[in-house]
Design a protein around this motif. Structure first.
Motif, PDB file in Angstrom:
ATOM      1  N   VAL A 172     -12.975 -21.579 -15.092  1.00 48.02           N
ATOM      2  CA  VAL A 172     -14.108 -20.595 -14.952  1.00 48.02           C
ATOM      3  C   VAL A 172     -13.907 -19.709 -16.231  1.00 48.02           C
ATOM      4  N   GLY A 173     -15.042 -19.025 -16.604  1.00 42.33           N
ATOM      5  CA  GLY A 173     -15.051 -17.927 -17.553  1.00 42.33           C
ATOM      6  C   GLY A 173     -15.815 -18.353 -18.572  1.00 42.33           C
ATOM      7  N   VAL A 174     -15.845 -17.467 -19.599  1.00 45.20           N
ATOM      8  CA  VAL A 174     -16.408 -17.351 -20.834  1.00 45.20           C
ATOM      9  C   VAL A 174     -15.108 -16.801 -21.831  1.00 45.20           C
ATOM     10  N   ARG A 177     -11.291 -20.530 -18.708  1.00 45.34           N
ATOM     11  CA  ARG A 177      -9.718 -20.743 -18.470  1.00 45.34           C
ATOM     12  C   ARG A 177      -9.379 -21.489 -17.056  1.00 45.34           C
ATOM     13  N   ILE A 178      -8.233 -21.837 -17.222  1.00 47.02           N
ATOM     14  CA  ILE A 178      -7.763 -22.537 -15.986  1.00 47.02           C
ATOM     15  C   ILE A 178      -7.224 -21.577 -14.790  1.00 47.02           C
ATOM     16  N   ILE A 179      -7.839 -21.599 -13.621  1.00 39.26           N
ATOM     17  CA  ILE A 179      -7.033 -20.621 -12.568  1.00 39.26           C
ATOM     18  C   ILE A 179      -6.647 -21.314 -11.498  1.00 39.26           C
ATOM     19  N   VAL A 202      -6.763 -12.042 -13.986  1.00 39.29           N
ATOM     20  CA  VAL A 202      -6.291 -10.804 -14.537  1.00 39.29           C
ATOM     21  C   VAL A 202      -5.445  -9.991 -13.574  1.00 39.29           C
ATOM     22  N   ALA A 203      -5.866  -9.800 -12.074  1.00 34.36           N
ATOM     23  CA  ALA A 203      -5.062  -9.193 -11.455  1.00 34.36           C
ATOM     24  C   ALA A 203      -3.629  -9.891 -11.278  1.00 34.36           C
ATOM     25  N   ARG A 204      -3.645 -11.332 -11.401  1.00 33.43           N
ATOM     26  CA  ARG A 204      -2.562 -12.076 -11.149  1.00 33.43           C
ATOM     27  C   ARG A 204      -1.524 -11.566 -12.359  1.00 33.43           C
ATOM     28  N   GLU A 207      -0.167  -7.911 -11.413  1.00 37.79           N
ATOM     29  CA  GLU A 207       0.501  -8.019 -10.564  1.00 37.79           C
ATOM     30  C   GLU A 207       2.157  -8.325 -10.932  1.00 37.79           C
ATOM     31  N   GLY A 208       2.050  -9.097 -11.898  1.00 39.36           N
ATOM     32  CA  GLY A 208       3.360  -9.743 -12.592  1.00 39.36           C
ATOM     33  C   GLY A 208       3.980  -8.554 -13.469  1.00 39.36           C
ATOM     34  N   LEU A 209       2.997  -7.691 -14.183  1.00 41.31           N
ATOM     35  CA  LEU A 209       3.882  -6.727 -14.747  1.00 41.31           C
ATOM     36  C   LEU A 209       4.206  -5.632 -13.794  1.00 41.31           C
TER      37      LEU A 209
END
Length: 258
Positions: A172-174, A177-179, A202-204, A207-209
């Motif tokens: 999805v997206g512009v 990207r693979i989600i 982006v949220a993922r 969360e990782g950071l």
């Protein structure tokens, strides 16, 4: 030969009926579905194109476009049980390859990205995408260039795909990207989007950071505790005099100094 022709037509009708709950019967599909008419006319135009009559083939494809709103170049390779839901505005380029059981929604483009200069150098070159079996492309998506959308992959609506998509993935997206890699393959996903919750990349990442920051803070606390313990041990052994300092919070901390 005639038996095989009618068998293929029946398979096309059944495939459309199976994927569209609005289709009540084969007769309804045959009479009212522009995607079925576009596929039939493409099946006629492609042999003419391969026989060396490209102008006549283009006339057939342009007639198809006029009555259906779907433009399929006669050079495109279209597999079995192809379904274009709604259909209006779909464009499929000359060197596109579409596998079996593929579903497209309206306003999808399978286009090329070659520059509009020196077109002679682009003749007989693969310029358009390849969709493998079972791919679903959502409404308004643009799949551009000589790329491969792998078997069972889904592309969400309005995505712009300029890189190959792995099999059984959601893009999805512009730019796309693979989600959801390798998680969606078996279910039919309307408009290219699975029914389960989709992770926000982006949220993922945030969360990782945050998780990494938490681990670093815990490590710093452990190191500070070790330093304090070592300093106190040295002070008790009389190796270094004990001194006091205030940290930023105003708390008194003890250190040993040489």
């Amino acid at each position: 030969m005639a038996m095989m022709f009618f068998k293929n037509i029946a398979a096309e009708l059944d495939a459309i009926k199976a994927r569209d709950p609005a289709a009540r019967s084969r007769l309804m599909v045959a009479l009212t579905y522009p995607c079925f008419h576009a596929i039939l006319l493409h099946r006629l135009a492609r042999p003419v194109y391969l026989a060396g009559f490209p102008t006549l083939a283009r006339i057939i494809s342009q007639f198809s476009r006029f009555i259906t709103g779907i433009e399929i170049h006669p050079g495109a390779q279209i597999g079995k049980r192809f379904f274009i839901d709604h259909g209006m505005g779909v464009v499929i380029g000359e060197t596109a390859i579409v596998g079996d059981d593929v579903t497209l929604y309206h306003d999808v483009t399978l286009g090329g990205i070659s520059p509009s200069v020196n077109s002679a150098a682009q003749v007989n070159r693969k310029r358009h995408p390849t969709l493998e079996d079972g791919v679903i492309i959502g409404a308004g998506a643009q799949v551009l260039g000589d790329i491969v959308v792998g078997k069972g992959a889904r592309v969400g609506g309005n995505a712009v795909v300029i890189k190959s998509v792995p099999a059984n993935s959601v893009a999805v997206g512009v730019p796309a990207r693979i989600i959801m890699p390798k998680e969606c393959g078996s279910e039919f996903a309307a408009y290219g989007l699975p029914t389960q919750d989709l992770p926000d990349p982006v949220a993922r990442a945030i969360e990782g950071l945050l998780d990494q920051i938490s681990r670093l803070q815990a490590r710093i606390t452990v190191l500070e505790s070790e330093v304090d313990t070592t300093a106190r041990a040295k002070a008790e052994d009389g190796l270094v005099p004990e001194t006091k300092e205030h940290d930023r919070s105003g708390e008194v901390r003890r250190f040993g100094r040489n």
